[in-house]
Design an enzyme around this catalytic site. Sequence first.
Site, PDB file in Angstrom:
ATOM      1  N   GLU A 220       0.788  -1.235   0.000  1.00 42.18           N
ATOM      2  CA  GLU A 220       0.000   0.000   0.000  1.00 42.18           C
ATOM      3  C   GLU A 220       0.824   1.293   0.000  1.00 42.18           C
ATOM      4  O   GLU A 220       0.767   2.077   0.952  1.00 42.18           O
ATOM      5  CB  GLU A 220      -0.973  -0.003   1.183  1.00 42.18           C
ATOM      6  N   GLU A 322      -6.166  -7.913  -0.052  1.00 41.28           N
ATOM      7  CA  GLU A 322      -6.857  -7.513   1.175  1.00 41.28           C
ATOM      8  C   GLU A 322      -8.270  -7.081   0.809  1.00 41.28           C
ATOM      9  O   GLU A 322      -8.471  -6.333  -0.145  1.00 41.28           O
ATOM     10  CB  GLU A 322      -6.152  -6.359   1.892  1.00 41.28           C
TER      11      GLU A 322
END
Length: 392
Positions: A220, A322
């Site tokens: 991320e 995710e």
Amino acid sequence: MKVTRLAVLNTLATLTVAWLPTTDKTITSSNGTDLFKASHGKIRGVNLGSQFVFEPWIATKAWSELGCEGQESEFDCVMKLGQDAANKAFAKHWDSWITKEDIKEIRSYGLNTIRIPVGYWMNEDLIYHDSEYFPHGGFAYLEKLCGWASDAGLYIIIDLHGAPGAQVAKNAFTGQFADTPGFYVDFQYQRALEFLEWMTIKVHTLHNFRNVGMLEVVNEPVQNPQVTTTLRSNYYPNAFHSIRKVEGALSIDRKDYLHIQMMDGAWGAGDPHEHLTDDYYAAYDNHRYLKWDPRVEVSKDSYIKTSCNDNVATNWPAIIGEWSLGVPDNVQETADWKPYSNLDFYQKWFAAQVQNYEQHQGWIFWTWKTQLDEYRWSYRGTYLSGFWQTSS
């Protein structure tokens, strides 16, 4: 897309194995069982959140028991406790949060993959001991955990979740609560590359890591292509070079190379493929949380429709590494969204996401378990709660 309650169970029953092991090589459990035999070839897994990079919201009680109450991140907690006390406290956590029984349970639920978030400080030689504060000793527990998972026949992705300098600001998943993201400079990239080289050596030379088939080079990054320009032009190509250099030095056969994973272009940090000259065994990752997407209307119909039609990846092959059933904080405990009185909706939403993500290479739920095991964030909780029942 029409989503029925039974679709969830049907999907889980028919798609039970990972694509990489069957595509590239066969892996088996210690008793010779091939979890990937006769599969439809989709990754279906869970993240082991808060094992090696603790996010306090996942388990506030365990965080307090470590002595970390009131602290934002591992960095802050270690600085508070002192190195020796922190090492002892975190060793107890590593030994108890994810156990061999957890691995057996994961396998028993028909899953085939685990994603393990780690920080660069797992390699303690990379820590600036005069200015950085992280627990020491985690690698032995990582090795043991990978051994259990390999024995069980699970595929393993190791994810550089916490990058040097922190890839985003004020987020515990980086291991620290930095005021600004400090990762996007050459000397921090170099530290991350050294971590990847070190991890590659461990994977290819230690038996317990035999089912590790993928390294994710950073989790991320900032969702701003202007900020991440050098991530794409410098770090990603050099990550490939560093990992392949080690594999070449170790005379690893190309079919046994690690897959190298970057965040997909849909994540919002730019096209990871932009500057790659070698994309052999490249893979991509996207994370999808409608909870934090202001473009999506907060309604049940909107969530189902969005998840059915979501364009979740622009690169190939992509894994949705995710996702969850989490909804915005301001509605999550209201009558229309409470988990145990809205089971029908959450089952349908789960099915909508799975069916979409399995149009790509599969999915990895965030996370395996939480302190309360509330099923919107705990895959284990879906079984403990009766989520899979087929009638009201």
